[in-house]
Design an enzyme around this catalytic site. Structure first.
Site, PDB file in Angstrom:
ATOM      1  N   HIS A 161      22.624  -9.005  90.101  1.00 41.46           N
ATOM      2  CA  HIS A 161      23.372  -9.966  89.905  1.00 41.46           C
ATOM      3  C   HIS A 161      24.627  -9.725  88.962  1.00 41.46           C
ATOM      4  O   HIS A 161      25.761  -9.304  88.032  1.00 41.46           O
ATOM      5  CB  HIS A 161      24.369  -9.988  91.237  1.00 41.46           C
ATOM      6  CG  HIS A 161      26.141 -10.029  91.507  1.00 41.46           C
ATOM      7  ND1 HIS A 161      27.112  -9.051  90.606  1.00 41.46           N
ATOM      8  CD2 HIS A 161      27.089 -10.637  91.844  1.00 41.46           C
ATOM      9  CE1 HIS A 161      28.083  -9.292  90.937  1.00 41.46           C
ATOM     10  NE2 HIS A 161      28.085  -9.760  92.266  1.00 41.46           N
ATOM     11  N   ASN A 400      26.347  11.834  96.770  1.00 42.68           N
ATOM     12  CA  ASN A 400      26.010  14.111  97.230  1.00 42.68           C
ATOM     13  C   ASN A 400      24.901  13.836  96.167  1.00 42.68           C
ATOM     14  O   ASN A 400      24.828  14.311  95.014  1.00 42.68           O
ATOM     15  CB  ASN A 400      26.703  14.407  97.493  1.00 42.68           C
ATOM     16  CG  ASN A 400      26.362  15.810  97.821  1.00 42.68           C
ATOM     17  OD1 ASN A 400      25.261  16.275  98.059  1.00 42.68           O
ATOM     18  ND2 ASN A 400      26.964  16.327  98.053  1.00 42.68           N
TER      19      ASN A 400
END
Length: 467
Positions: A161, A400
């Site tokens: 992070h 995708n």
């Protein structure tokens, strides 16, 4: 069909994937806003149906060829997102920096003896943690691709992070999926730290001192007694569009102008805050309750400047602030939802300006090299604290890789802090529903399921149309 949590995952192969082009070794300093984050790893996953079921065009696709494409496109993506191929090291001042040395990403291939429709997404502690999202043991990013017994696939990532916020991680994931389909990148990442340089001389409003604190040197550790009330668990729910709309209408009761309309996220957060407060018994030692929300500063810092806006749209790093409110538990119980929503709106207003973020950058500079943290994360048992981080930009339907959109996707953040963490994200259905990841104290989860089950419903294979 019963959800499955006790399935086995076999790690078959791990190798290092580096950027396909050479990267000149250099140091990338963390910005002052990056330095607000302690060492934390964040997970994210995307689950896909058997590609052969999705489309006739995929009939010749095999797991091996899909993995090969994922590795090749990842290597391409790391050319522009080169910080993810580096390592976090300490500089001479004792602060973390990214060594951009193209040491690469650990990429693991795995197999799970479960079908996609059997996975218990509602309980990620049992079905996701340590199984479908990798543990990062080296570098900044780790990837795991898991083949399921039904031919479905799970792509899981874990990243540091300190190097990237969710916006940056989303940028990386979209870039990866675009290159996997041989498409041009829709947004180039930028590591230009000058956008977040402190001012000379620096200036910050005193309100920053109310939101951030230096991290005190911890005293010698003593053996801790385990309190069952301190157990933290993760759950994933969905909230329908109609219920979100209903909460928003309740939160806007008595608002005289649409100009002051409370947003869906403000309304949701107010409902969650009030619900959790109502479960605290009068005999409890907790008299106050802190509630915060993560604010992205990119649009605030650009302040209408087209060039700055263009630069910050691709900025790779943390550009976050965590304002919060603190109210008496009894007050949260007694007041109506629209009052709580107004409180949420008021504490959010503090962080909605360019000056707030510039001041925060200057505040960190004034305290360096002393480590600092958001005050709401520094709770020491003096009352409950929960943070909501909006995942409304979560691009689940865009990820995708060439064999169809994900059937499900979620962030996974089972951190060890005492503050709770909640992230609402768009449902993969694209129908206005929300997927809500919650990492809260066990008693808080039990309370939500007992008193707000009409709003928060467990994510199931049925809901995801997997059966």
């Amino acid at each position: 069909m019963n959800a499955k949590t006790n399935f086995n995952v076999k790690m078959n192969k791990t190798e290092v994937v580096a950027a396909v082009l050479p990267i000149q070794e250099h140091w990338l300093p963390l910005s002052n806003l990056d330095l607000l984050l302690p060492p934390l790893d964040v997970g994210v996953m995307f689950c896909y149906l058997n590609p052969i079921i999705v489309s006739e065009e995929n009939k010749n696709l095999e797991f091996g060829s899909m993995v090969k494409n994922l590795k090749a496109s990842l290597a391409e993506t790391l050319v522009s997102c080169y910080a993810f191929a580096g390592e976090i090291v300490q500089n001479s001042g004792g602060e973390p920096e990214v060594l951009c040395n193209n040491s690469g990403v650990y990429f693991t291939e795995a197999f799970a003896d479960a079908e996609l429709k059997e996975i218990n997404f509602y309980n990620p502690d049992e079905s996701i943690e340590g199984k479908l999202v990798p543990k990062k043991r080296h570098g900044v990013l780790a990837v795991q691709v898991t083949q399921l017994s039904c031919g479905g696939i799970v792509v899981g990532c874990t990243f540091d992070h300190r190097v990237a916020d969710a916006y940056s991680a989303n940028l990386f994931l979209v870039s990866w999926s675009e290159l996997a389909q041989s498409k041009p990148l829709s947004q180039l990442p930028s590591f230009r730290r000058s956008s977040l340089f402190p001012r000379r001389p620096g200036y910050y409003d005193s309100s920053i001192n109310d939101l951030y604190v230096p991290i005190p040197t911890p005293p010698p550790t003593k053996p801790e007694t385990v309190n069952p009330n301190d157990q933290v668990i993760s759950r994933i729910y969905y909230v329908t569009r109609d219920k979100i709309g209903h909460l928003q209408s309740l939160a806007n009761q008595d608002q005289k102008s649409t100009k002051f309309k409370r947003s869906k996220l403000e309304s949701f957060s107010a409902f969650l805050w009030k619900t959790l407060a109502c479960g605290i018994k009068e005999t409890s030692s907790f008299k106050k309750f802190r509630f915060g929300m993560v604010v992205d500063g990119r649009t605030r810092l650009s302040n209408g400047d087209d060039n700055q806006d263009k630069l910050l749209k691709g900025y790779f790093g943390n550009v976050l602030s965590v304002p919060f409110g603190e109210k008496k538990v009894e007050e949260l119980k007694e007041k109506p939802l629209n009052w709580v929503a107004n409180v949420v709106h008021e504490f959010l207003d503090i962080a909605k300006t360019r000056e707030h973020f510039l001041g925060l950058i200057d505040w960190v500079e004034a305290h360096r090299p002393e480590p600092v943290v958001a005050k709401i994360y520094a709770t020491e048992g003096d009352g409950p604290a929960v943070v909501v981080s909006s995942g409304q930009q979560f691009p689940a339907r865009k990820i995708n890789f060439g064999w169809g959109e994900p059937a499900f996707g979620s962030y996974h953040f089972p951190w060890a802090g005492k503050s709770g963490y909640v992230m609402p994200m768009p449902s993969p259905k694209g129908n206005g529903d929300w997927i809500v990841y919650m990492h809260l104290l066990k008693w808080q989860i039990e309370l939500i399921e007992a008193s707000a089950a009409h709003v928060f419903e467990p994510v199931t294979a049925n809901y995801l149309n997997l059966i």
